[in-house]
Design a protein around this motif. Structure first.
Motif, PDB file in Angstrom:
ATOM      1  N   ILE A   1      16.348   0.543  -3.349  1.00  0.00           N
ATOM      2  CA  ILE A   1      14.986   0.120  -3.051  1.00  0.00           C
ATOM      3  C   ILE A   1      14.779  -0.001  -1.544  1.00  0.00           C
ATOM      4  O   ILE A   1      13.647   0.116  -1.057  1.00  0.00           O
ATOM      5  N   VAL A   2      15.862  -0.206  -0.806  1.00  0.00           N
ATOM      6  CA  VAL A   2      15.715  -0.370   0.646  1.00  0.00           C
ATOM      7  C   VAL A   2      15.264   0.935   1.313  1.00  0.00           C
ATOM      8  O   VAL A   2      14.214   0.968   1.954  1.00  0.00           O
ATOM      9  N   PRO A   3      16.011   2.058   1.135  1.00  0.00           N
ATOM     10  CA  PRO A   3      15.495   3.315   1.689  1.00  0.00           C
ATOM     11  C   PRO A   3      14.197   3.772   1.015  1.00  0.00           C
ATOM     12  O   PRO A   3      13.305   4.314   1.676  1.00  0.00           O
ATOM     13  N   LEU A   4      14.053   3.509  -0.295  1.00  0.00           N
ATOM     14  CA  LEU A   4      12.806   3.887  -0.983  1.00  0.00           C
ATOM     15  C   LEU A   4      11.627   3.125  -0.395  1.00  0.00           C
ATOM     16  O   LEU A   4      10.577   3.708  -0.088  1.00  0.00           O
ATOM     17  N   GLY A   5      11.816   1.831  -0.213  1.00  0.00           N
ATOM     18  CA  GLY A   5      10.748   0.986   0.328  1.00  0.00           C
ATOM     19  C   GLY A   5      10.377   1.373   1.748  1.00  0.00           C
ATOM     20  O   GLY A   5       9.200   1.338   2.121  1.00  0.00           O
ATOM     21  N   GLU A   6      11.367   1.749   2.521  1.00  0.00           N
ATOM     22  CA  GLU A   6      11.108   2.178   3.900  1.00  0.00           C
ATOM     23  C   GLU A   6      10.243   3.440   3.892  1.00  0.00           C
ATOM     24  O   GLU A   6       9.261   3.540   4.632  1.00  0.00           O
ATOM     25  N   HIS A   7      10.596   4.372   3.010  1.00  0.00           N
ATOM     26  CA  HIS A   7       9.815   5.612   2.885  1.00  0.00           C
ATOM     27  C   HIS A   7       8.366   5.310   2.496  1.00  0.00           C
ATOM     28  O   HIS A   7       7.428   5.858   3.085  1.00  0.00           O
ATOM     29  N   VAL A   8       8.182   4.417   1.530  1.00  0.00           N
ATOM     30  CA  VAL A   8       6.830   4.090   1.058  1.00  0.00           C
ATOM     31  C   VAL A   8       6.005   3.457   2.184  1.00  0.00           C
ATOM     32  O   VAL A   8       4.840   3.804   2.393  1.00  0.00           O
ATOM     33  N   LEU A   9       6.640   2.569   2.923  1.00  0.00           N
ATOM     34  CA  LEU A   9       5.959   1.898   4.036  1.00  0.00           C
ATOM     35  C   LEU A   9       5.551   2.911   5.112  1.00  0.00           C
ATOM     36  O   LEU A   9       4.417   2.874   5.625  1.00  0.00           O
ATOM     37  N   ILE A  10       6.451   3.811   5.439  1.00  0.00           N
ATOM     38  CA  ILE A  10       6.151   4.845   6.450  1.00  0.00           C
ATOM     39  C   ILE A  10       4.974   5.700   5.984  1.00  0.00           C
ATOM     40  O   ILE A  10       4.038   5.958   6.745  1.00  0.00           O
ATOM     41  N   GLU A  11       5.010   6.115   4.729  1.00  0.00           N
ATOM     42  CA  GLU A  11       3.949   6.962   4.191  1.00  0.00           C
ATOM     43  C   GLU A  11       2.611   6.226   4.135  1.00  0.00           C
ATOM     44  O   GLU A  11       1.559   6.795   4.445  1.00  0.00           O
TER      45      GLU A  11
END
Ligand code: C2E
Ligand code: CA
Ligand code: CA
Length: 277
Positions: free
Chosen positions: A86-96
């Motif tokens: 969820i950490v890398p996934l969440g980072e991706h979502v936030l960036i997008e």
């Protein structure tokens, strides 16, 4: 029959575990791929109850598999939380989410992003957020809203209230997601520095014909207002829901009635129409 039941239970568990392992494998592949393709973020409009204009959008992640299927977050977010992906996934979502808000900054007031307890507890989360906001100086930080569920309070080993205070000091706003479905919603309201309450759809659907739901919604709206918070009703599906929510004075509405979560291109087209209307 006790023995049979046990066997069924075991088979179900095995299926669940296999699903979990399959979900983890898919997620790792997706994170290793071109994330904009493999983990597209979709947006659902949040509209003014008064005018129907789109004011905000909730970011909802999807997964595109190798064979072109689109999977909903229910199929991989739980595995992501369990494994820490969820950490890398969440980072991706936030960036997008921030990238799209920058693109839509003249038409859209705010964007909200779901943040899981695990992400919030991560020591690197606040620096990540601060870095992303610093990279988008044209956005006032209050145009980013983080949606947090009550389980964050319960599940966490770090002091979540303190973490949320730090996030708020960046100017980012906090929404209490699925409000009313947990076990200690009033504690939540008291201890967390929130800006927005999201009324769970279980209170919203069919509100017009259910006196109890209507009482609960009116009481929560009154509470929110007297604490200086805004409110969003989730799961608005019917015209009768819209009418009832207008009558009780809910300021913001979200649900299939106004639009399902959709790819960014489609959301942008809807945003143009909403502005022209
Ligand atoms: P949520 O945060 O409560 O998001 C709202 C869910 O309700 C979305 O499901 C949305 O499609 C659905 N919904 C919206 N309007 C209506 C309606 O009128 N009727 C009905 N029946 N449903 C409606 P979705 O996209 O499948 O997301 C499910 C959950 O997955 C979200 O619940 C959220 O907890 C989680 N999730 C989604 N994206 C992310 C993410 O990027 N990060 C994290 N940590 N969790 C995410
Ligand atoms: Ca949410
Ligand atoms: Ca919700």
């Amino acid at each position: 029959s006790g023995g049979n039941r046990m066997k069924v239970f075991n088979d179900r568990m095995r299926v669940a575990v296999q699903d979990r392992i399959a979900a983890e494998k898919l997620l790792r592949e997706a994170l290793d791929g071109d994330r904009r393709q493999t983990l597209p973020v979709w947006f659902q409009p949040i509209v003014s109850a008064r005018t129907g204009e789109i004011l905000g959008a909730e970011t909802l992640v999807r997964m595109r598999t190798g064979d072109g299927r689109i999977l909903g977050p229910g199929l991989f977010v739980p595995a992501a939380e369990e494994t820490g992906l969820i950490v890398p996934l969440g980072e991706h979502v936030l960036i997008e989410a921030l990238r799209h808000l920058v693109a839509w900054r003249d038409e859209l007031r705010y964007i909200s992003v779901n943040v899981s307890p695990r992400q919030l507890a991560e020591p690197d989360f606040v620096p990540l957020l601060a870095g992303l906001l610093a990279a988008a100086p044209e956005l006032e930080p209050g145009r980013l809203v983080l949606e947090i569920t009550e389980t964050a309070l319960l599940a966490s080993t770090v002091d979540i209230t303190e973490r949320l205070e730090t996030i708020k000091s960046l100017g980012v706003r906090i929404a209490l997601d699925d409000f009313g479905t947990g076990y200690s919603s009033l504690t939540w309201l008291q201890s967390v520095p929130a800006d927005i309450v999201k009324l769970d759809r279980s209170f919203v659907a069919g509100l017009a014909t259910d006196a109890k739901k209507s009482s609960i919604i009116r009481a929560v709206l009154w509470l929110a207002q007297s604490m200086g918070m805004s409110a969003v009703a989730e799961g608005v599906e019917e015209a009768s829901d819209v009418q009832a929510l207008r009558e009780v004075g809910c300021p913001l509405l979200q649900g299939y009635f106004f639009g399902k979560p959709m790819p960014p291109e489609q959301f942008a087209a809807g945003l143009q129409r909403s502005r022209m209307a």
